[in-house]
Design a protein around this motif. Structure first.
Motif, PDB file in Angstrom:
ATOM      1  N   ASP A 260       2.114  43.792 -14.671  1.00  0.00           N
ATOM      2  CA  ASP A 260       2.612  42.422 -14.515  1.00  0.00           C
ATOM      3  C   ASP A 260       1.435  41.551 -14.101  1.00  0.00           C
ATOM      4  O   ASP A 260       0.931  41.653 -12.992  1.00  0.00           O
ATOM      5  N   MET A 261       0.999  40.698 -15.000  1.00  0.00           N
ATOM      6  CA  MET A 261      -0.177  39.852 -14.729  1.00  0.00           C
ATOM      7  C   MET A 261       0.070  38.908 -13.557  1.00  0.00           C
ATOM      8  O   MET A 261      -0.878  38.422 -12.935  1.00  0.00           O
ATOM      9  N   ASN A 262       1.330  38.641 -13.258  1.00  0.00           N
ATOM     10  CA  ASN A 262       1.648  37.743 -12.153  1.00  0.00           C
ATOM     11  C   ASN A 262       2.234  38.481 -10.956  1.00  0.00           C
ATOM     12  O   ASN A 262       2.716  37.859 -10.015  1.00  0.00           O
ATOM     13  N   GLY A 263       2.208  39.798 -11.015  1.00  0.00           N
ATOM     14  CA  GLY A 263       2.873  40.583  -9.989  1.00  0.00           C
ATOM     15  C   GLY A 263       1.956  41.084  -8.893  1.00  0.00           C
ATOM     16  O   GLY A 263       0.744  40.822  -8.876  1.00  0.00           O
ATOM     17  N   ASP A 264       2.536  41.823  -7.971  1.00  0.00           N
ATOM     18  CA  ASP A 264       1.815  42.429  -6.858  1.00  0.00           C
ATOM     19  C   ASP A 264       0.833  43.455  -7.406  1.00  0.00           C
ATOM     20  O   ASP A 264       1.216  44.391  -8.115  1.00  0.00           O
ATOM     21  N   LEU A 265      -0.449  43.290  -7.072  1.00  0.00           N
ATOM     22  CA  LEU A 265      -1.454  44.210  -7.585  1.00  0.00           C
ATOM     23  C   LEU A 265      -1.267  45.625  -7.055  1.00  0.00           C
ATOM     24  O   LEU A 265      -1.726  46.592  -7.668  1.00  0.00           O
ATOM     25  N   ASN A 266      -0.600  45.762  -5.922  1.00  0.00           N
ATOM     26  CA  ASN A 266      -0.398  47.084  -5.326  1.00  0.00           C
ATOM     27  C   ASN A 266       0.855  47.786  -5.819  1.00  0.00           C
ATOM     28  O   ASN A 266       1.133  48.922  -5.421  1.00  0.00           O
ATOM     29  N   ALA A 267       1.623  47.123  -6.660  1.00  0.00           N
ATOM     30  CA  ALA A 267       2.861  47.733  -7.153  1.00  0.00           C
ATOM     31  C   ALA A 267       2.560  48.995  -7.943  1.00  0.00           C
ATOM     32  O   ALA A 267       1.623  49.033  -8.752  1.00  0.00           O
ATOM     33  N   GLY A 268       3.343  50.028  -7.706  1.00  0.00           N
ATOM     34  CA  GLY A 268       3.190  51.272  -8.439  1.00  0.00           C
ATOM     35  C   GLY A 268       3.756  52.434  -7.653  1.00  0.00           C
ATOM     36  O   GLY A 268       4.013  52.320  -6.448  1.00  0.00           O
ATOM     37  N   PRO A 269       3.971  53.570  -8.296  1.00  0.00           N
ATOM     38  CA  PRO A 269       4.486  54.753  -7.608  1.00  0.00           C
ATOM     39  C   PRO A 269       3.418  55.343  -6.689  1.00  0.00           C
ATOM     40  O   PRO A 269       2.221  55.135  -6.899  1.00  0.00           O
ATOM     41  N   ALA A 270       3.867  56.085  -5.676  1.00  0.00           N
ATOM     42  CA  ALA A 270       2.926  56.564  -4.658  1.00  0.00           C
ATOM     43  C   ALA A 270       3.278  57.977  -4.215  1.00  0.00           C
ATOM     44  O   ALA A 270       4.384  58.480  -4.464  1.00  0.00           O
ATOM     45  N   HIS A 271       2.312  58.599  -3.560  1.00  0.00           N
ATOM     46  CA  HIS A 271       2.546  59.869  -2.879  1.00  0.00           C
ATOM     47  C   HIS A 271       2.938  59.550  -1.437  1.00  0.00           C
ATOM     48  O   HIS A 271       2.148  58.940  -0.703  1.00  0.00           O
ATOM     49  N   PRO A 272       4.140  59.942  -0.998  1.00  0.00           N
ATOM     50  CA  PRO A 272       4.555  59.648   0.375  1.00  0.00           C
ATOM     51  C   PRO A 272       4.031  60.697   1.351  1.00  0.00           C
ATOM     52  O   PRO A 272       3.774  61.847   0.971  1.00  0.00           O
ATOM     53  N   ALA A 376      -7.414  38.448 -18.078  1.00  0.00           N
ATOM     54  CA  ALA A 376      -7.079  39.581 -17.214  1.00  0.00           C
ATOM     55  C   ALA A 376      -8.121  39.751 -16.109  1.00  0.00           C
ATOM     56  O   ALA A 376      -7.773  40.030 -14.949  1.00  0.00           O
ATOM     57  N   ILE A 377      -9.387  39.575 -16.457  1.00  0.00           N
ATOM     58  CA  ILE A 377     -10.446  39.642 -15.443  1.00  0.00           C
ATOM     59  C   ILE A 377     -10.195  38.614 -14.347  1.00  0.00           C
ATOM     60  O   ILE A 377     -10.343  38.895 -13.146  1.00  0.00           O
ATOM     61  N   ASN A 378      -9.789  37.425 -14.749  1.00  0.00           N
ATOM     62  CA  ASN A 378      -9.603  36.347 -13.771  1.00  0.00           C
ATOM     63  C   ASN A 378      -8.423  36.580 -12.837  1.00  0.00           C
ATOM     64  O   ASN A 378      -8.410  36.065 -11.712  1.00  0.00           O
TER      65      ASN A 378
END
Length: 459
Positions: A260-272, A376-378
């Motif tokens: 998501d170009m406008n979304g949270d850059l940290n969004a994504g699945p994780a290891h808990p 995308a770079i920007n």
């Protein structure tokens, strides 16, 4: 038993299924809390499949500590300072002419976390697939869901040994642990992994559009529906397609991912991670703790940083007292430690929106789609507070810029992006070794235990 002991760091298929720590190899003593493989291979209950799903998530994070430390060191993102065991410096930095051999520290005979662990996750996924296929206790859609989830994790895990040994190739056919297939070259391995991920996506498509039918951990909190798991599958596929240099494939996968170009850059699945009986975040260190074993920021990361880059301020924590470790090639001084984690129970993402946006930039640049690449770079530069890109828009210049931004955006993530990026662009020689007088490795040989497998089978 002696021969098995000799080969404990292998082809994890052997390590995972023939050693005493294997949770499934308990046929002699039937423990209701740890079912044998046979007991889940035919008409497994929903509860047994749930155990397998949770177990796969646990196996899925097993690579994090060693891969983060080793690959991060190879790419000089970090130093893994450890005064108690100097091999963390001398061997991994390639000091005084040290080069990888079949028993190399952290990979060969002592490298279960590097080589065996991914294969353990792969085999865990195989058990889940068999259990899902051969039960009448769940719906057809649920079977497809667990198969799709298992193959998605398998695709991710196969990329770990593939990138360790690179041109030496890996075994992809490991379904029969007593009869593993041959080593296949890197490109062929990546093609096979692509097939596994595509099969996972197809299985998830057949699972409908509702919630995943089994409980996932908090690491998948925002990705516990079938459509969201398909997005995770496609995100992993985009990373793989970049390694395959299939640039249109990258964009196609990204379009179906959670990018998501406008979304949270940290969004994504994780290891808990969590307190006992779980395990703590393996790369967290208390800020300013008086230790001599710790991950520190490689000095070149500070030297090469853009002024006022928020990523530097947010990720690199300057210690009151530097950490000093002396090696046979000189002293290593770590002034900054990892500042990303607030506690030892923080989750660790394994693929994030920020990486996906950078993959989009890279694919567009490779396809000479300049405006899309710069856009995308920007997104990344704006989030870092360093302004829009104003350099050359030639392909080479854009790739330079993207690799630079990947270096800071993806610093010390559990993948070692810089080492792999430098290798795939033939830029390993550009990695700075002046601070440690070391060597930059291209790849590792197969562990000796892996090569002993055919001999063991023949006896």
């Amino acid at each position: 038993m002696k021969k098995l002991t000799i080969k404990t760091s292998v082809l994890a298929i052997a390590a995972a299924f023939f050693t005493s720590c294997n949770p499934f190899h308990i046929d002699e003593i039937q423990d209701p809390n740890n079912p044998s493989v046979e007991s889940v291979s035919n008409n497994a209950t929903q509860q047994q499949i749930q155990f397998l799903v949770t177990g796969l998530e646990s196996r899925h994070r097993g690579y994090v500590s060693n891969v983060t430390r080793a690959w991060g060191t190879f790419g000089r993102e970090i130093w893994n300072l450890n005064a108690s065991d100097p091999r963390n410096q001398t061997d991994w930095l390639g000091q005084n002419g040290r080069v990888p051999d079949r028993s190399y520290f952290g990979f060969g005979n002592t490298g279960g976390g590097s080589w065996a662990t991914p294969y353990q996750a792969i085999k865990q996924a195989d058990v889940l697939i068999v259990a899902g296929e051969n039960t009448e206790n769940i719906s057809v859609e649920s079977k497809s869901a667990v198969i799709g989830f298992a193959k998605t994790i398998q695709g991710f895990q196969f990329m770990i040994p593939a990138n360790w040994v690179y041109s030496n190739g890996i075994r992809v056919d490991v379904k029969d642990p007593l009869n593993p297939g041959p080593f296949v070259p890197y490109d062929q391995a990546l093609a096979a992994i692509k097939g596994i991920l595509d099969e996972g996506d197809q299985a998830l498509q057949a699972a409908g559009s509702g919630d995943f039918p089994f409980t996932l951990t908090s690491g998948f909190e925002d990705f516990n529906t079938i459509p969201k798991l398909r997005q995770v599958n496609r995100a992993i596929t985009a990373r793989l397609d970049a390694y395959r240099k299939d640039w249109q494939g990258v964009l196609t996968a990204l379009d179906a991912s959670f990018m998501d170009m406008n979304g949270d850059l940290n969004a994504g699945p994780a290891h808990p991670y969590g307190a006992a009986p779980d395990v703590f975040n393996p790369i967290y260190y208390v800020p300013n703790a008086p230790v001599n074993s710790i991950i520190v920021v490689h000095p070149s990361m500070l030297d090469d940083a853009t002024p006022n880059d928020k990523r530097v301020a947010e990720k690199f924590f300057k210690r009151d007292e530097p950490v000093l470790v002396t090696t046979d090639a000189g002293a290593l001084v770590g002034e900054y430690q990892d500042g990303r984690w607030e506690s030892n129970t923080d989750p660790i993402p394994f693929i994030r929106n920020e990486e996906l946006i950078l993959l989009k930039a890279e694919a567009h640049a490779q396809l000479d789609q300049t405006s899309e690449a710069v856009a995308a770079i920007n997104v990344i530069r704006t989030a870092a507070g360093i302004g829009s890109y104003a350099g050359s828009t030639s392909k080479d210049a854009l790739i330079d810029e993207i690799l630079y931004q990947r270096r800071y955006s993806l610093w010390a993530e559990p993948w070692g992006h810089r080492w792999i990026d430098a290798r795939r662009y033939d830029r390993l020689g550009e990695i700075d070794t002046s601070y440690d007088s070391g060597t930059i490795f291209t790849e590792f040989p197969h562990p000796q235990a892996e090569l002993s497998w055919d001999e063991y089978k023949g006896d």
